[in-house]
Structures are given as structure tokens and as C-alpha cells.
Design a protein around this motif. Sequence first.
Motif, PDB file in Angstrom:
ATOM      1  N   MET A  18       0.754  -1.247   0.059  1.00  0.00           N
ATOM      2  CA  MET A  18      -0.071   0.056   0.102  1.00  0.00           C
ATOM      3  C   MET A  18       1.062   1.109   0.196  1.00  0.00           C
ATOM      4  N   PRO A  19       1.971   1.394   0.894  1.00  0.00           N
ATOM      5  CA  PRO A  19       2.740   2.634   1.000  1.00  0.00           C
ATOM      6  C   PRO A  19       3.525   2.893  -0.283  1.00  0.00           C
ATOM      7  N   GLY A  49     -10.458  -3.628 -11.289  1.00  0.00           N
ATOM      8  CA  GLY A  49     -10.319  -5.217 -11.608  1.00  0.00           C
ATOM      9  C   GLY A  49      -9.752  -5.981 -10.658  1.00  0.00           C
ATOM     10  N   ALA A  50      -8.978  -5.523 -10.290  1.00  0.00           N
ATOM     11  CA  ALA A  50      -8.073  -6.253  -9.085  1.00  0.00           C
ATOM     12  C   ALA A  50      -9.189  -6.544  -7.691  1.00  0.00           C
ATOM     13  N   LEU A  51      -9.991  -5.482  -7.576  1.00  0.00           N
ATOM     14  CA  LEU A  51     -10.979  -5.676  -6.415  1.00  0.00           C
ATOM     15  C   LEU A  51     -12.070  -6.595  -6.903  1.00  0.00           C
ATOM     16  N   LEU A  52     -12.540  -6.592  -7.963  1.00  0.00           N
ATOM     17  CA  LEU A  52     -13.551  -7.427  -8.532  1.00  0.00           C
ATOM     18  C   LEU A  52     -13.159  -8.669  -8.707  1.00  0.00           C
ATOM     19  N   ALA A 133      -0.708  -8.724  -1.813  1.00  0.00           N
ATOM     20  CA  ALA A 133       0.226  -7.704  -2.309  1.00  0.00           C
ATOM     21  C   ALA A 133       0.003  -6.984  -3.527  1.00  0.00           C
ATOM     22  N   LEU A 134      -0.232  -8.001  -4.545  1.00  0.00           N
ATOM     23  CA  LEU A 134      -0.488  -7.334  -6.062  1.00  0.00           C
ATOM     24  C   LEU A 134      -1.531  -6.508  -6.289  1.00  0.00           C
ATOM     25  N   GLN A 135      -2.536  -6.816  -5.222  1.00  0.00           N
ATOM     26  CA  GLN A 135      -3.871  -5.948  -5.037  1.00  0.00           C
ATOM     27  C   GLN A 135      -3.707  -4.560  -4.694  1.00  0.00           C
ATOM     28  N   LEU A 227      -7.614 -10.179 -14.671  1.00  0.00           N
ATOM     29  CA  LEU A 227      -6.725 -11.165 -15.014  1.00  0.00           C
ATOM     30  C   LEU A 227      -5.855 -11.543 -14.211  1.00  0.00           C
ATOM     31  N   LEU A 228      -5.338 -10.606 -13.474  1.00  0.00           N
ATOM     32  CA  LEU A 228      -4.124 -10.920 -12.296  1.00  0.00           C
ATOM     33  C   LEU A 228      -4.961 -11.723 -11.389  1.00  0.00           C
ATOM     34  N   GLY A 229      -6.145 -11.429 -10.941  1.00  0.00           N
ATOM     35  CA  GLY A 229      -6.724 -12.166  -9.944  1.00  0.00           C
ATOM     36  C   GLY A 229      -7.160 -13.599 -10.449  1.00  0.00           C
ATOM     37  N   VAL A 230      -7.488 -13.755 -11.858  1.00  0.00           N
ATOM     38  CA  VAL A 230      -7.745 -15.259 -12.171  1.00  0.00           C
ATOM     39  C   VAL A 230      -6.780 -15.885 -12.135  1.00  0.00           C
ATOM     40  N   LEU A 231      -5.501 -15.495 -12.548  1.00  0.00           N
ATOM     41  CA  LEU A 231      -4.024 -16.171 -12.641  1.00  0.00           C
ATOM     42  C   LEU A 231      -3.710 -16.498 -11.090  1.00  0.00           C
ATOM     43  N   GLY A 232      -3.789 -15.694 -10.401  1.00  0.00           N
ATOM     44  CA  GLY A 232      -3.709 -15.812  -8.803  1.00  0.00           C
ATOM     45  C   GLY A 232      -4.323 -17.014  -8.410  1.00  0.00           C
TER      46      GLY A 232
END
Length: 238
Positions: A18-19, A49-52, A133-135, A227-232
Amino acid sequence: MSDLTQIVILTLIAGLAMPIGASLAAVERISPRWLETEVRHGVVAFGGGALLSAVALVLVPKGVSDLSPLLVAACFAGGGGLFMVLDIRLAANKTPFSQLTAMLSDFVPEALALGATFTVSAEAGLLLAGIIALQNLPEGFNAFREITASTGFSRRQIVGAFTLMAGLGPIAGVTGYFVLSGYPQIVSGIMLFAAGGILYIVFEDIAPQSRLKNHWAPPLGAVAGFLLGVLGHMAVGA
């Protein structure tokens, strides 16, 4: 290394995204001006998109696994309703903190889930920490932009506050490990409540901010974030 130590380290690292995201927003300078504007809107969309993806792939699937349909509906709708009331109060006081609220409402429940997950699978907990972390990185970026645009806080104050907020990760993770691991229904309720609130915030505040007239690239940020969330999620499942 003990599970407890790993939980503290992983949740702290995820929180420090976050920071780090806020710091990137503080120094970000791109020329020409139109490109900087498009990048900024793209990052907002990426965070949405990451939140979704967090709602669709982590919070809801894990939340519905231990609750009846009635409790699922009550927790999810309750989260959306409460965040609507919070949004109304913030708007009335002219203090828009939608991005910050979304970031924390995503981070804390997932850190709780991470701690509870470690009692079953350390590997899944490790991958979940990476997803968090990525989100948090684009969410910290967007929250910094929102706060600087609407308040008089300095960049140092905002980054410092986000750094302190990273400490919520270890607190939530340890709580999930020691207290809530034996109460999966409570963890599920918290995750669904947060999911309902996040969904409200995404469509009320974040998605409208990502749109830029006569520019079509920023919405791809939402696609990339999801897509980031899907891959994770696939990595965790693997």
C-alpha cells in the motif's frame, strides 16, 4: 520458520504494498500530459479489476462454502448496505475516501483468511499473500491520488499513514490463525460482508473514475486487474 512467523512476515509484506503504491503515485511524472492522464485512469481501472477479482475469486467462493444461503444473502447485502450508508456520510462531509475504504475492506478480510488458511496449507497461504500484495499496489496508488486531490494532507503524511495501516495485516493474520481458524463461519461472514461492500464501492465510485472521454485504453486496466486475480486464483488452486 514457524507458521506464525511466516504469517506475520507475509501479511506485513502484503500490507507494505500500500505505501509502495502510494510512493509511486507521489513521484509519478509522465509526459506528455495526456499520457499521464491516461495512465492514471488506467491504474484506477486496474485497481477496480483487482478488487472485482478479489470478490469473485477469493471472498465470495470462500465465503459461501460454510454458510447457508440465508446467511450468505444477509452478510453480502448487509455489507453493500452499510457501505452505501458510509458513502452517503462521507459525501455529506465532503471527505471522499472510497479508494481507501475499498483497499482496507479488501486487505483486512483477506489477511484474516490468510491466517486461517495457514492452519490447513502453508503453500496456499503463501500464494494468497502474493495476490494480496499485487492487489494492494494499485489500490495504494489510487487511494493516494484520491486523498491528495480531496484533502490537505502532505505526501509524507499519507505514505506514513499507509505504512502504519500495513500493520493491520499481521494483526488480522494472527487473529485468523489463533482465533478464527476454529470458526470458519465467522470468517466466511466477514469475507462476504466485505465483498458486498467492495462491490458497491467499485460500481459507485471506482468504475466511474476510470472512464476518460475519447480514450479507450483505461478500461483495459480493469481487464488486466481481473486477469491478475484469475491467474493468482489458478495458482492457488494448483
